[in-house]
Write an enzyme that holds these catalytic residues in place. Structure first.
Site, mmCIF file in Angstrom:
data_model
loop_
_atom_site.group_PDB
_atom_site.id
_atom_site.type_symbol
_atom_site.label_atom_id
_atom_site.label_comp_id
_atom_site.label_asym_id
_atom_site.label_seq_id
_atom_site.Cartn_x
_atom_site.Cartn_y
_atom_site.Cartn_z
ATOM 1 N N ASP A 272 78.975 -54.287 139.226
ATOM 2 C CA ASP A 272 78.853 -55.685 139.638
ATOM 3 C C ASP A 272 80.011 -56.058 140.558
ATOM 4 O O ASP A 272 81.103 -56.397 140.095
ATOM 5 C CB ASP A 272 78.833 -56.585 138.397
ATOM 6 C CG ASP A 272 78.641 -58.061 138.757
ATOM 7 O OD1 ASP A 272 78.313 -58.349 139.924
ATOM 8 O OD2 ASP A 272 78.803 -58.910 137.850
ATOM 9 N N LYS A 279 83.484 -60.610 143.987
ATOM 10 C CA LYS A 279 84.529 -60.797 142.979
ATOM 11 C C LYS A 279 85.901 -60.484 143.583
ATOM 12 O O LYS A 279 85.986 -59.709 144.536
ATOM 13 C CB LYS A 279 84.287 -59.822 141.814
ATOM 14 C CG LYS A 279 83.156 -60.204 140.902
ATOM 15 C CD LYS A 279 83.078 -59.257 139.708
ATOM 16 C CE LYS A 279 81.933 -59.621 138.787
ATOM 17 N NZ LYS A 279 82.094 -60.940 138.135
ATOM 18 N N ASP A 290 79.396 -53.231 133.297
ATOM 19 C CA ASP A 290 78.415 -54.315 133.301
ATOM 20 C C ASP A 290 77.014 -53.838 132.903
ATOM 21 O O ASP A 290 76.069 -54.624 132.887
ATOM 22 C CB ASP A 290 78.412 -55.002 134.670
ATOM 23 C CG ASP A 290 78.028 -56.470 134.596
ATOM 24 O OD1 ASP A 290 78.119 -57.049 133.493
ATOM 25 O OD2 ASP A 290 77.636 -57.035 135.627
ATOM 26 N N ASP A 349 76.871 -63.704 142.110
ATOM 27 C CA ASP A 349 77.582 -63.056 141.003
ATOM 28 C C ASP A 349 76.973 -63.412 139.640
ATOM 29 O O ASP A 349 77.328 -62.832 138.628
ATOM 30 C CB ASP A 349 79.069 -63.443 141.052
ATOM 31 C CG ASP A 349 79.942 -62.515 140.230
ATOM 32 O OD1 ASP A 349 79.442 -61.448 139.814
ATOM 33 O OD2 ASP A 349 81.123 -62.855 140.017
ATOM 34 N N ARG A 353 71.517 -62.720 134.694
ATOM 35 C CA ARG A 353 70.384 -63.556 134.271
ATOM 36 C C ARG A 353 69.174 -63.342 135.174
ATOM 37 O O ARG A 353 68.040 -63.528 134.751
ATOM 38 C CB ARG A 353 70.822 -65.028 134.222
ATOM 39 C CG ARG A 353 71.297 -65.560 135.531
ATOM 40 C CD ARG A 353 72.133 -66.830 135.378
ATOM 41 N NE ARG A 353 73.520 -66.545 135.010
ATOM 42 C CZ ARG A 353 74.446 -67.485 134.835
ATOM 43 N NH1 ARG A 353 74.146 -68.766 134.979
ATOM 44 N NH2 ARG A 353 75.668 -67.149 134.481
HETATM 45 N N1 BES Z 1 79.278 -59.344 134.665
HETATM 46 C C1 BES Z 1 79.778 -60.646 134.882
HETATM 47 C C2 BES Z 1 80.368 -61.272 133.636
HETATM 48 C C3 BES Z 1 81.679 -60.710 133.171
HETATM 49 C C4 BES Z 1 82.853 -61.084 133.800
HETATM 50 C C5 BES Z 1 81.731 -59.887 132.075
HETATM 51 C C6 BES Z 1 84.050 -60.590 133.337
HETATM 52 C C7 BES Z 1 82.933 -59.412 131.605
HETATM 53 C C8 BES Z 1 84.102 -59.766 132.249
HETATM 54 C C9 BES Z 1 78.663 -61.558 135.375
HETATM 55 O O1 BES Z 1 77.704 -60.965 136.161
HETATM 56 C C10 BES Z 1 79.313 -62.615 136.178
HETATM 57 O O2 BES Z 1 79.859 -62.300 137.183
HETATM 58 N N2 BES Z 1 79.246 -63.849 135.709
HETATM 59 C C11 BES Z 1 79.844 -64.925 136.383
HETATM 60 C C12 BES Z 1 78.898 -66.091 136.325
HETATM 61 C C13 BES Z 1 79.290 -67.238 137.200
HETATM 62 C C14 BES Z 1 79.173 -66.841 138.670
HETATM 63 C C15 BES Z 1 78.408 -68.404 136.893
HETATM 64 C C16 BES Z 1 81.145 -65.256 135.658
HETATM 65 O O3 BES Z 1 81.195 -65.151 134.438
HETATM 66 O O4 BES Z 1 82.112 -65.570 136.350
HETATM 67 ZN ZN ZN Z 2 77.417 -58.994 135.883
HETATM 68 MN MN MN Z 3 78.257 -60.951 138.212
#
Ligand code: BES
Ligand code: ZN
Ligand code: MN
Length: 498
Positions: A272, A279, A290, A349, A353
């Site tokens: 990811d 990111k 991920d 990101d 979902r």
């Molecule tokens: N895979 C990430 C979530 C994640 C982040 C898991 C850090 C473990 C450690 C997910 O795909 C993601 O990036 N989520 C975003 C959502 C946001 C853009 C609404 C997040 O959590 O920042």
């Molecule tokens: Zn993710």
């Molecule tokens: Mn993500």
């Protein structure tokens, strides 16, 4: 690994190593008193001198236990007797094994399994001991060309019981614990694998290998054209920026007659980057984990298959790589999901979902008794619960409670977060049915609420393992969670129907 249950005087039993415990206030634990008596007060003498700690998690290896038949004894601190429960027990066994990790011991007798704990019966003590030995022996060395840390030599563990009945419960628990350890091993190997090797096609190949081990297990892999034909445009949009083709993996394990299956869905983002909503650089390597949800549900299947449980279980893994490129989704893109609902991708990101919603829609055609998704879904869940507990949400309180209880019993804990309509309201879009993000506030919950829009007619729960699927820092690596919780849930479900 080899487990047996034993009874009898610890001082008279021949073994390369006896593992015993001492409680605070110098109270000798199960078997420790017998070894102390046989050795003319070795343990109590050292306790009196202050050379042995009774603090939970400490352990000391003593060799030459003159008088007793064991060659060595490991004395583990058990903490307070009144608060010695299943978590303390699990920790004590781990500490006992750590004390002999670099010794030559290949076989040991563990007397900690005979301790009475506040809330872990002999079955669970056997199970947690077998799990601890599995974790103790785990190494991920495949990709090192030199200086591979050797696996500990210990492979046979005798579990001491107060009586015959406890002994058979310990053995039954150890068998299940070994199956869970096999599953966790599978999960950890998959999740630790680097993202240049572990891509969606690799996950499908590993699932295929798992299926080939058991005639009750059937596999089906949907390629991109198959998914396009089903209208899984939300899932497919996530992989558009990648050179790696997306996959949807389905494993059907059928050993439970004609009852409806339980379905586990695992997020399989093999890397990811965030996509165009890129990111930041630091620790981005950890986004190889991920696919921890995918690894967790596949490991759960590995455990179920190993234990030959008489159940019907389906595992579904939507898998893609989230990369930025000229073909990647842009913030503002709108996609139509398999359900027909449209989604405005405001942040690329928030991709988990997007693949899960189509997998959840797909899963419902198999009329699951329960539909549970497992995902490293949100950083917000890590902020809320840290790395100790997974987050659980859903639309069926009975299912949620069963998962929480399973987590408690299996020492793989979770905590429920609320999921009211107000959180779903945060997902409003001016241009589509939903936006894929709901703002910073309550991020773990709005992510779950998004999934909830695709699971309205089924008993559904969501497990956010963003904080628990791996550990960072010096010991960086996959944890094997939530395999213990999920297998416990499945075993309890089986029990309740037999
Ligand atoms: N895979 C990430 C979530 C994640 C982040 C898991 C850090 C473990 C450690 C997910 O795909 C993601 O990036 N989520 C975003 C959502 C946001 C853009 C609404 C997040 O959590 O920042
Ligand atoms: Zn993710
Ligand atoms: Mn993500």
């Amino acid at each position: 690994m080899d487990f047996s249950a034993i009874t009898g005087d610890a001082g008279k039993r021949k073994t390369a190593c006896a593992i015993v415990g001492v409680y605070e206030r110098k109270v000798l634990g199960f078997g420790a008193d017998e070894i102390d008596a046989a050795s003319g007060g070795l343990i109590s003498g050292m306790l009196d001198q202050g050379d042995i700690s009774c603090k939970l998690g400490s352990a000391i290896l003593l060799s030459r236990v003159d008088g007793a038949k064991c060659k060595r004894v490991v004395v583990v601190g058990l903490g307070r007797k009144s608060s010695f429960g299943r978590r303390e027990y699990a920790k004590a066994v781990q500490a006992g094994l750590s004390a002999i990790k670099s010794s030559q011991v290949t076989e040991a007798a563990c007397y900690l399994s005979g301790e009475n704990t506040v809330n872990a019966d002999a079955y669970y003590r056997g199970r947690l001991a077998a799990q601890a030995l599995g974790a103790h022996r785990y190494r991920f060395n495949e990709l090192k060309s030199k200086n591979k840390p050797a696996a500990p030599k210990l492979r046979k563990l005798a579990l001491a019981a107060a009586n015959k009945a406890d002994g058979s419960e310990l053995a039954r628990g150890a068998e299940h614990g070994h199956g869970i350890a096999v599953g966790m091993h599978f999960t950890r190997d998959l999740a630790n694998m680097p993202p240049n090797i572990c891509h969606p096609t690799y996950l499908a190949d590993e699932a295929r290998a798992l299926a080939s081990n058991n005639s009750k297990l059937k596999i089906k892999v949907l390629d991109e054209p198959d998914m396009a034909a089903l209208g899984m445009n939300s899932l497919l949009s996530v992989g558009h920026g990648s050179e790696q083709p997306s996959k949807l993996i389905q494993l059907d394990y059928r050993a439970g007659g004609d009852e409806d299956p339980i379905i586990l869905v695992g997020k399989g983002i093999t890397f990811d980057t965030g996509g165009i909503s890129l990111k930041p650089g630091p620790m981005m390597d950890e986004m190889k984990f991920d696919m921890g949800g995918a690894a967790g549900v596949l490991g759960t299947m590995a455990a179920v298959s190993h234990l030959k449980l008489p159940i019907n279980l389906t595992v579904i893994v939507p898998s893609a790589e989230n990369m930025p490129s000229g073909r990647a989704s842009r913030p503002g893109d709108i996609v139509e999901s398999m359900s027909g609902k449209t989604i405005e991708i405001l942040n690329t990101d928030a991709e988990g979902r997007l693949i899960l919603c189509d997998a959840l829609t797909y899963a419902q055609q198999f009329s699951p008794r329960a539909l549970i998704d497992v995902a490293t879904l949100t950083g917000a869940c890590v902020i809320a619960l840290g790395h100790h507990r997974s987050g659980v949400m859903g639309n069926d309180q009975a299912l949620i409670s069963r998962l929480l209880d399973a987590g408690e019993r299996a020492v793989d804990r979770a905590w429920q977060l609320p999921i009211d309509q107000e959180y779903a309201d945060q997902l409003k879009s001016n241009f589509a049915d939903y936006a894929n993000i709901g703002g910073r506030e309550g991020g773990a919950i709005t992510a779950a609420a998004f999934l909830g829009q695709f699971t309205e007619d089924v008993s559904w729960a969501h497990v956010d393992i963003a904080g628990t699927a791996w550990v960072g820092g010096a010991k960086k690596g996959a944890s094997g969670r939530p395999v213990p919780m999920l297998v416990d849930y499945l075993l309890a479900d089986l029990d309740s129907r037999q």
